[in-house]
Scaffold this active site. Structure first.
Site, PDB file in Angstrom:
ATOM      1  N   TYR B  80       0.772  -1.230  -0.088  1.00  0.00           N
ATOM      2  CA  TYR B  80      -0.107   0.133  -0.013  1.00  0.00           C
ATOM      3  C   TYR B  80       0.989   1.316  -0.020  1.00  0.00           C
ATOM      4  CZ  TYR B  80      -4.333   2.612   0.954  1.00  0.00           C
ATOM      5  OH  TYR B  80      -5.477   3.282   1.009  1.00  0.00           O
ATOM      6  N   ASN B 200     -23.495  -1.112  -4.467  1.00  0.00           N
ATOM      7  CA  ASN B 200     -24.084  -2.249  -3.255  1.00  0.00           C
ATOM      8  C   ASN B 200     -22.812  -2.350  -2.355  1.00  0.00           C
ATOM      9  OD1 ASN B 200     -25.352  -3.942  -1.873  1.00  0.00           O
ATOM     10  ND2 ASN B 200     -24.617  -5.937  -2.956  1.00  0.00           N
ATOM     11  N   SER B 201     -21.814  -1.366  -2.620  1.00  0.00           N
ATOM     12  CA  SER B 201     -20.481  -1.506  -1.939  1.00  0.00           C
ATOM     13  C   SER B 201     -20.798  -0.620  -0.672  1.00  0.00           C
ATOM     14  CB  SER B 201     -19.149  -1.015  -2.512  1.00  0.00           C
ATOM     15  OG  SER B 201     -19.162   0.320  -2.808  1.00  0.00           O
ATOM     16  N   ALA B 202     -19.932  -0.751   0.369  1.00  0.00           N
ATOM     17  CA  ALA B 202     -20.147  -0.115   1.814  1.00  0.00           C
ATOM     18  C   ALA B 202     -19.977   1.631   1.299  1.00  0.00           C
ATOM     19  CB  ALA B 202     -18.811  -0.329   2.559  1.00  0.00           C
ATOM     20  N   ARG B 223     -24.249  -5.334 -10.077  1.00  0.00           N
ATOM     21  CA  ARG B 223     -24.180  -6.621 -11.160  1.00  0.00           C
ATOM     22  C   ARG B 223     -25.581  -7.229 -10.986  1.00  0.00           C
ATOM     23  NH1 ARG B 223     -19.033  -7.243  -8.563  1.00  0.00           N
ATOM     24  NH2 ARG B 223     -20.147  -8.383  -6.934  1.00  0.00           N
ATOM     25  N   ASP B 224     -26.039  -7.633 -12.222  1.00  0.00           N
ATOM     26  CA  ASP B 224     -27.195  -8.459 -12.241  1.00  0.00           C
ATOM     27  C   ASP B 224     -26.945  -9.731 -11.268  1.00  0.00           C
ATOM     28  OD1 ASP B 224     -29.635  -9.115 -13.085  1.00  0.00           O
ATOM     29  OD2 ASP B 224     -29.350  -9.745 -15.023  1.00  0.00           O
ATOM     30  N   GLY B 300     -10.785  -0.255  -8.116  1.00  0.00           N
ATOM     31  CA  GLY B 300     -10.513  -0.832  -9.197  1.00  0.00           C
ATOM     32  C   GLY B 300     -11.064  -2.363  -8.850  1.00  0.00           C
ATOM     33  N   MET B 301     -12.157  -2.618  -8.655  1.00  0.00           N
ATOM     34  CA  MET B 301     -12.732  -3.947  -8.150  1.00  0.00           C
ATOM     35  C   MET B 301     -12.669  -5.107  -9.422  1.00  0.00           C
ATOM     36  SD  MET B 301     -15.765  -3.457  -5.432  1.00  0.00           S
ATOM     37  CE  MET B 301     -16.846  -2.907  -6.505  1.00  0.00           C
ATOM     38  N   LYS B 382     -17.114  -6.646   6.574  1.00  0.00           N
ATOM     39  CA  LYS B 382     -16.140  -5.871   7.632  1.00  0.00           C
ATOM     40  C   LYS B 382     -16.071  -6.331   8.906  1.00  0.00           C
ATOM     41  CE  LYS B 382     -14.912  -1.171   7.869  1.00  0.00           C
ATOM     42  NZ  LYS B 382     -15.155   0.166   7.106  1.00  0.00           N
TER      43      LYS B 382
END
Lengths: 387, 387
Positions: B80, B200-202, B223-224, B300-301, B382
């Site tokens: 990181y 749908n992410s945090a 995402r479907d 950048g998932m 989490k």
């Protein structure tokens, strides 16, 4: 028939059938009333300008030269985002527009209320979409911006005066290069670096020269070729590029250490990348930027999009933006004037050279054919019609 | 053994062998002295804090909760870009750093010269790299930023008080969402639109909620999936998203007319795109932006880069930038304080909800094992260690 066109440019056109005065100028323009391939849609329109009755705020100009740019062709095709309104201003039977955006003009008549021009002055259109593929124009004086003519340059003690080629091609490529280098990022002379691809393009050569004048270090990326060294020599010796590298070197991770060592030596950073290619080439350019660097994209010769690694965006805070001289200058005539004056000064001082256009002299024959031929020949280099 | 660490945080650590006073606090921290997989490199380090002799500018805090974030794991792995210096501040035999960047703390002792804190106050680290995976800390008071504790919220007449979960996870996701929505682009409430992927992410859920609070229209891309309608309902009803579309709809040229009709209806424009996915998904997001729009990339998932069509850059003047809350707030504690206060106020008013973390209560056993297990479990959601 006096109309004010929406896109600017007052054209007071008198249809040929109304001609009655011996002093009328018979002008010709290359127009189109529908979009399509230039050879299919361009036509010559003749109209008269009454130069004995010039409105007080207007001037009459004759064309010294106007080039064919790729964007001019795209405009005629109807695929360019900026384009003139089709109108009946010039007395065409269908609404039409005149082709061309760049050109150099000489003032031949001045309205009684115009103070900023006199006969013999040289000028270029203040805005795009003026329609420069024509022999003459009658327009409001603010539609033109004055440049020094040869007499004025000589009287001012300048080393050189502007050539028709320089003046007629001043509004797009030199301004693009100048504004990309000066309008966005503060570059420290002697220390900071700019990296550009398409270094052998017309804009690329102006970028190299202007960076040299400004004392900014420059890396130019070119395609590898058999006679690479000759091109490297030309770009370095004739156009002032500090370093010239190939696309393969640009995309090589190993070679990036070499670039880092150049940058380290000057104590600056790579703050600006200029991209007219796209794809992997642009990605490699973006990777060369230092912290907070900016990449400006002004073309996409590879037809590939701009690709930025996520980490380059997030952790190096690199920004990727577009550059379009038309949009930048649209509402800023002051910036355009200042930028034009700077380019003219460099030309007059002999600090800047233009890659010569292929000049075609208009012989009085069919004007539309002259430009249609120039469009066909424009892949062999920039075509300039001179009058 | 008093050292001032370069990365901030004054740690006056007294090695255990020097313990002599009955009032010493035996603290534990999860540290690492080399980079690698957390299970291989994390160890528990015990050290004592002399809370009878707190330096005048310092405070002693006990930890109420600290989560495991993906970036915490990347820090331990050494991959990181932001990471704490390895030092011997805490009396480790090798230079080491304490893991974790977010956490909620309670003040248990205050140095004689400290006015902005009193015992019982809640606080979060002012900067990253504090090392929040520990039971206690002794630090200069400016290393902590005060938040309302439950008594203070109640006395101020607030509807709710901050939960430990909310406080311990306030510094990354809610601030990322708030600052992306407010720091770059002026959005007109009721008119303008933001489009985000990873809805749908945090972070995505905070973006939806904050956009709703601010009156900004929002399109979320997900995402479907089999139970798509349930997710759409949740994001709209629980988190306030105006429109939820699938990645397929996002990438469909036909569907873009639907989006245009939504935007037309409100009379605004799509001015901001928030991308945490990359690839084609990001390209489609950028295409939805109006003239002069901005796309911020904060993740950048898909492991694909950001891809911007050349024409979108040049002719729509769309800019693509990165967003990293760490870098933005590094030198702007005022902005951080203001942003934290805003988030706390929304929590207190019940306008904002946090997707609950999986809470693990520290039972006094080996602290490094507790966090190592949490790292292993963090793909299920989490993980928050509470004390």
């Amino acid at each position: 028939m006096l109309h004010r066109s929406i896109n600017g440019g007052i054209q007071r056109a008198v249809a040929t059938q109304l001609a009655f005065s011996r002093t009328m100028i018979t002008a010709q323009a290359v127009a189109y009333s529908k979009y399509g391939e230039p050879k299919d849609v361009l036509f010559t329109h003749k109209y008269e300008i009454d130069d004995d009755n010039v409105p007080s705020d207007s001037i009459v100009v004759k064309t010294l030269g106007s080039p064919v740019n790729p964007s001019d062709i795209n405009q005629v095709q109807g695929v360019y985002p900026s384009r003139p309104e089709l109108t009946k201003e010039l007395g065409t039977s269908e609404p039409a527009a005149v082709g061309g955006n760049e050109g150099l003009f000489e003032v031949i008549k001045v309205g009684s209320g115009v103070s900023q021009f006199k006969v013999g002055d040289w000028c270029v259109p203040t805005s795009v979409n003026f329609g420069t593929w024509r022999t003459h124009a009658l327009c409001a004086s603010e539609k033109m911006t004055k440049l020094n003519n040869p007499t004025q340059s000589k009287n001012a003690g300048k080393k050189h005066s502007l050539t028709v080629d320089q003046g007629a091609t001043i509004s797009v490529n030199p301004l693009t290069a100048l504004l990309m280098l000066t309008h966005y990022v503060k570059l420290q002379p002697g220390k900071d670096w700019v990296v550009q691809n398409g270094a052998n393009s017309a804009v690329g050569k102006f970028v190299s020269q202007i960076a040299k004048i400004l004392g900014i270090n420059l890396i130019g990326v070119v395609r590898d070729r058999d006679n690479l060294q000759a091109l490297v020599d030309e770009l370095q010796q004739e156009y002032g590029a500090d370093k010239v590298i190939t696309e393969e070197q640009n995309e090589s991770r190993d070679f990036s250490n070499e670039v880092k060592s150049w940058v380290k030596e000057t104590g600056g950073d790579v703050k600006l990348a200029l991209n007219c290619v796209g794809g992997k080439n642009a990605t490699a350019l973006a990777r060369k930027l230092g912290q907070d660097g900016l990449m400006l994209t002004y073309g996409g010769m590879s037809f590939q999009p701009v690709i930025i690694p996520t980490a380059v965006h997030i952790f190096k805070n690199v920004t990727s933006s577009g550059f379009w001289v038309t949009a930048l200058l649209k509402n800023d005539p002051e910036l355009k004037k200042r930028s034009l004056d700077q380019i003219v000064e460099w030309y007059e001082n002999g600090q800047l050279k233009v890659a010569k256009s292929n000049e075609v002299k208009f012989d009085g024959s069919d004007l539309a054919k002259v430009y249609t031929d120039a469009v066909a020949n424009s892949k062999q280099g920039k075509q300039l019609i001179v009058y």
